[in-house]
Write a protein that holds these residues in place. Structure first.
Motif, mmCIF file in Angstrom:
data_model
loop_
_atom_site.group_PDB
_atom_site.id
_atom_site.type_symbol
_atom_site.label_atom_id
_atom_site.label_comp_id
_atom_site.label_asym_id
_atom_site.label_seq_id
_atom_site.Cartn_x
_atom_site.Cartn_y
_atom_site.Cartn_z
ATOM 1 N N PHE A 1 0.851 -1.198 0.000
ATOM 2 C CA PHE A 1 0.000 0.000 0.000
ATOM 3 C C PHE A 1 0.893 1.257 0.000
ATOM 4 C CE2 PHE A 1 -2.264 3.159 2.792
ATOM 5 C CZ PHE A 1 -3.247 3.507 1.883
ATOM 6 N N CYS A 2 1.867 1.298 0.908
ATOM 7 C CA CYS A 2 2.737 2.492 1.009
ATOM 8 C C CYS A 2 3.584 2.668 -0.258
ATOM 9 C CB CYS A 2 3.655 2.394 2.229
ATOM 10 S SG CYS A 2 2.758 2.451 3.789
ATOM 11 N N VAL A 3 4.081 1.543 -0.798
ATOM 12 C CA VAL A 3 4.958 1.629 -1.976
ATOM 13 C C VAL A 3 4.154 2.049 -3.212
ATOM 14 C CG1 VAL A 3 6.442 0.284 -3.544
ATOM 15 C CG2 VAL A 3 6.663 -0.008 -1.062
ATOM 16 N N SER A 4 2.981 1.441 -3.430
ATOM 17 C CA SER A 4 2.210 1.793 -4.633
ATOM 18 C C SER A 4 1.697 3.229 -4.543
ATOM 19 C CB SER A 4 1.056 0.805 -4.860
ATOM 20 O OG SER A 4 0.270 0.697 -3.701
ATOM 21 N N LEU A 5 1.282 3.634 -3.346
ATOM 22 C CA LEU A 5 0.798 5.009 -3.165
ATOM 23 C C LEU A 5 1.930 6.009 -3.439
ATOM 24 C CD1 LEU A 5 -1.266 7.085 -2.160
ATOM 25 C CD2 LEU A 5 -0.546 6.571 0.177
ATOM 26 N N THR A 6 3.102 5.750 -2.855
ATOM 27 C CA THR A 6 4.242 6.656 -3.062
ATOM 28 C C THR A 6 4.624 6.705 -4.538
ATOM 29 O OG1 THR A 6 5.024 6.049 -0.867
ATOM 30 C CG2 THR A 6 6.588 7.179 -2.283
ATOM 31 N N ALA A 7 4.555 5.550 -5.205
ATOM 32 C CA ALA A 7 4.921 5.504 -6.632
ATOM 33 C C ALA A 7 3.980 6.386 -7.449
ATOM 34 C CB ALA A 7 4.867 4.065 -7.133
ATOM 35 N N ALA A 8 2.680 6.337 -7.141
ATOM 36 C CA ALA A 8 1.729 7.163 -7.895
ATOM 37 C C ALA A 8 1.961 8.652 -7.586
ATOM 38 C CB ALA A 8 0.304 6.756 -7.540
ATOM 39 N N LEU A 9 2.227 8.956 -6.310
ATOM 40 C CA LEU A 9 2.415 10.363 -5.921
ATOM 41 C C LEU A 9 3.672 10.939 -6.580
ATOM 42 C CD1 LEU A 9 1.588 10.078 -2.080
ATOM 43 C CD2 LEU A 9 0.074 10.887 -3.905
ATOM 44 N N LEU A 10 4.790 10.226 -6.459
ATOM 45 C CA LEU A 10 6.042 10.723 -7.050
ATOM 46 C C LEU A 10 5.933 10.765 -8.575
ATOM 47 C CD1 LEU A 10 8.788 8.922 -4.875
ATOM 48 C CD2 LEU A 10 8.155 11.344 -4.800
#
Ligand SMILES: Nc1ncnc2c1ncn2[C@@H]1O[C@H](COP(=O)(O)OP(=O)(O)OP(=O)(O)O)[C@@H](O)[C@H]1O
Ligand SMILES: C[C@@](O)(CCO)CC(=O)[O-]
Ligand SMILES: [Mg+2]
Length: 387
Positions: free
Chosen positions: A150-159
Motif C-alpha cells: 500500500f505504502c509503496v504503490s501510493l508513493t509511486a503514484a504520488l512521485l
C-alpha cells in the motif's frame, strides 16, 4: 492526468521479527499486487476535496483540502525529496482527520492506512485536491506485506505525478523507476510503514520496491539469484492479527530476557545466511536439488521453532504445520505471525496428487491456499495504455 501504480506483496523465507533486531532476513516479492490510481481534477473544476477510495473495502473517505491545510500547513509541505518521519504530535493531528471519517468498528484497522495516506500525500503533493483509488489482490493483515505494498504503490503514484521525477510519460504500459528515484520512493514508503507497523525493519517496503529475492540486514539489501526452483504453497489461516502489536510483543519479550532473545536472533541470522547460500549455490554443485530442498525444509522448521520462542506462532499456524507434516512437508509462518499466512515448500519431485491432497485438507480446516509466482519485478507506474 491519471497516474497508476502497482506494488507487489511478499513472502519472508526466513528472518521475520529477528530482522527488526538486526538479524538477516530473506524475502521474495510475489505476483499479487496493490494498485493505486491518482487523478487530479481539471483546473476548471471547483473542487476542494481529497478523496481516498478503498474499493475492495467499500470505503470512501473525503477531506476538505482547506481543513487538511489548516491542520498541517505549519509543516511547510510539500517536501517530496526529503523523506521525513511523521512525529507523534502530527500523527495525533492526522488521527483527528481520520476519526471524522467514522470508520466502522469492523474496519478500524484501516485507520492506520488512512493516516499513512494523509502523511504521504501531503508531504509529497501538498494541499491539492485529488482522487486516489486503491484496490488489492492481497489479503490485509495476513503476513503478505499488504501495508508495504500500500505504502509503496501510493508513493509511486504520488512521485510519478511530479515533474521532478524522470519518467517517460508517453510510454504505454507499465514502467519502472530509475535507481535513484526508487531509493527516494523506498524511503518515503518506509515512513508510511512506520505509521502502520510502529517499528518496521524496512524489509517489506524494500522487497516491494525493488522486487526479486533479497537478503536484508539493518537497512541494507543484496539481490539473490536463485539457482533452484522455489515453489511455495501459501496458506492463509484467515486469523486476523496486527503486525504493530506482534512486533511490540517481541520487543517486550526481548527486554524481559535480553540474553536468551539475543541468542534466538543470532540463530535466526545464521539460518537466513545459510538459506540464502543454498538458494544461490549453483546446481549441480556439491548438493543435488533434492538435497538442497531437504536443507531448506530443515532450516524452515528451525526458523519456525525460533518464531515460536519469540511468541508469534498461533494455534492456526500449528494446525498448518501438523497438516503438512502428515505429507512430510515442512512449513513456517511468514510475515508477522499470530495467525495470518504460512509457507510450505513444495519440492520439485512432489506429485500433483499430493499437492492436491494437502491443499484439500488445509481447505477443510477453513484455510485458503494459493501458489504465487515469486521473485518478479517490484513497483511499477503507468500513465495510460493498459489493456
Ligand atoms: N489496500 C489497502 N488500503 C488501505 N490500507 C491498507 C491496505 N493494505 C494495507 N493497509 C493498511 O495496513 C494494515 C495491515 O498491515 P499489517 O502490517 O498489520 O499487515 P500486513 O502488512 O498484511 O502483514 P505483514 O506486515 O505481516 O506482512 C491494514 O490494517 C491497513 O491499515
Ligand atoms: C515482523 C516483520 O519482521 C515482518 C512483517 O512482514 C516486521 C518488519 O520487519 O518490519
Ligand atoms: Mg505489514
Amino acid at each position: 492526468m491519471e497516474v497508476k501504480a502497482r506494488a507487489p506483496g511478499k513472502i519472508i523465507l526466513a528472518g521475520e521479527h529477528a530482522v527488526v533486531h538486526g538479524s538477516t532476513a530473506v524475502a521474495a516479492c510475489i505476483d499479487l499486487y496493490t494498485y493505486v490510481s491518482l487523478r487530479f481534477p481539471a483546473d476548471s473544476d471547483d473542487d476542494d476535496t481529497l478523496k481516498l477510495v478503498l474499493k475492495d473495502m467499500e470505503l470512501n473517505f473525503s477531506w476538505s483540502v482547506t481543513r487538511i491545510k489548516a491542520t498541517l500547513s505549519h509543516l511547510g509541505s510539500p517536501f517530496p525529496s526529503t523523506p521525513t518521519t511523521c512525529s507523534m504530535e502530527v500523527i495525533k493531528s492526522i488521527a483527528v482527520l481520520v476519526d471524522e471519517q467514522n470508520i466502522p468498528e469492523a474496519k478500524i484497522g484501516l485507520s492506520s492506512g488512512a493516516t499513512a495516506f494523509l502523511w504521504l500525500y501531503t508531504s509529497i503533493i501538498g494541499f491539492k485536491p485529488a482522487t486516489v483509488v486503491v484496490t488489492s489482490d492481497l489479503p490485509l493483515g495476513a503476513g503478505l506485506g499488504s501495508s508495504a505494498a500500500f505504502c509503496v504503490s501510493l508513493t509511486a503514484a504520488l512521485l510519478g505525478s511530479l515533474n521532478s521525477v524522470h519518467l517517460d510519460k508517453n510510454h504505454q504500459g507499465w514502467l519502472t523507476y530509475g535507481e535513484s528515484d526508487l531509493d527516494l520512493l523506498n524511503k518515503w514508503a518506509f515512513e508510511g510503514e512506520k505509521i502502520i507497523h510502529g517499528k518496521p525493519s524496512g524489509l517489506d517496503n524494500t522487497v516491494s520496491t525493488y522486487g526479486n529475492i533479497i537478503k536484508f540486514r539493518s537497512g541494507n539489501m543484496t539481490c539473490i539469484k536463485s539457482n533452484m526452483p522455489l515453489k511455495m504453497l501459501i496458506t492463509n489461516t484467515k486469523v486476523g492479527r496486527n503486525t504493530r502489536a506482534l512486533v511490540a510483543g517481541v520487543s517486550e519479550r526481548s527486554m524481559r530476557h535480553p540474553d536468551a532473545m539475543s541468542s534466538v536472533f543470532n540463530a535466526v541470522d545464521s539460518i537466513s545466511k545459510e538459506l540464502s547460500t543454498i538458494i544461490e549455490s549453483p546446481t549441480p554443485d556439491d548438493l543435488s536439488i533434492t538435497e538442497k530442498e531437504e536443507r531448506l525444509e530443515e532450516l524452515m522448521e528451525m526458523n519456525q521453532g525460533l518464531l515460536q520462542c519469540m511468541g508469534v506462532s498461533h494455534s492456526s499456524i500449528e494446525t498448518v504445520l501438523r497438516t503438512t507434516l502428515k505429507f512430510k512437508l515442512a512449513s513456517k509462518l511468514t510475515g508477522a505471525g499470530g495467525g495470518g499466512c504460512a509457507l510450505t515448500l513444495l519440492p520439485t519431485l512432489l506429485s500433483a496428487t499430493v499437492v492436491e491432497k494437502v491443499t484439500t485438507e488445509l481447505e477443510t480446516c477453513g484455510f485458503q491456499c494459493l501458489i504465487a509466482g515469486i521473485g518478479g519485478t517490484g513497483v511499477e507506474v503507468c500513465f495510460g495504455g493498459l489493456s
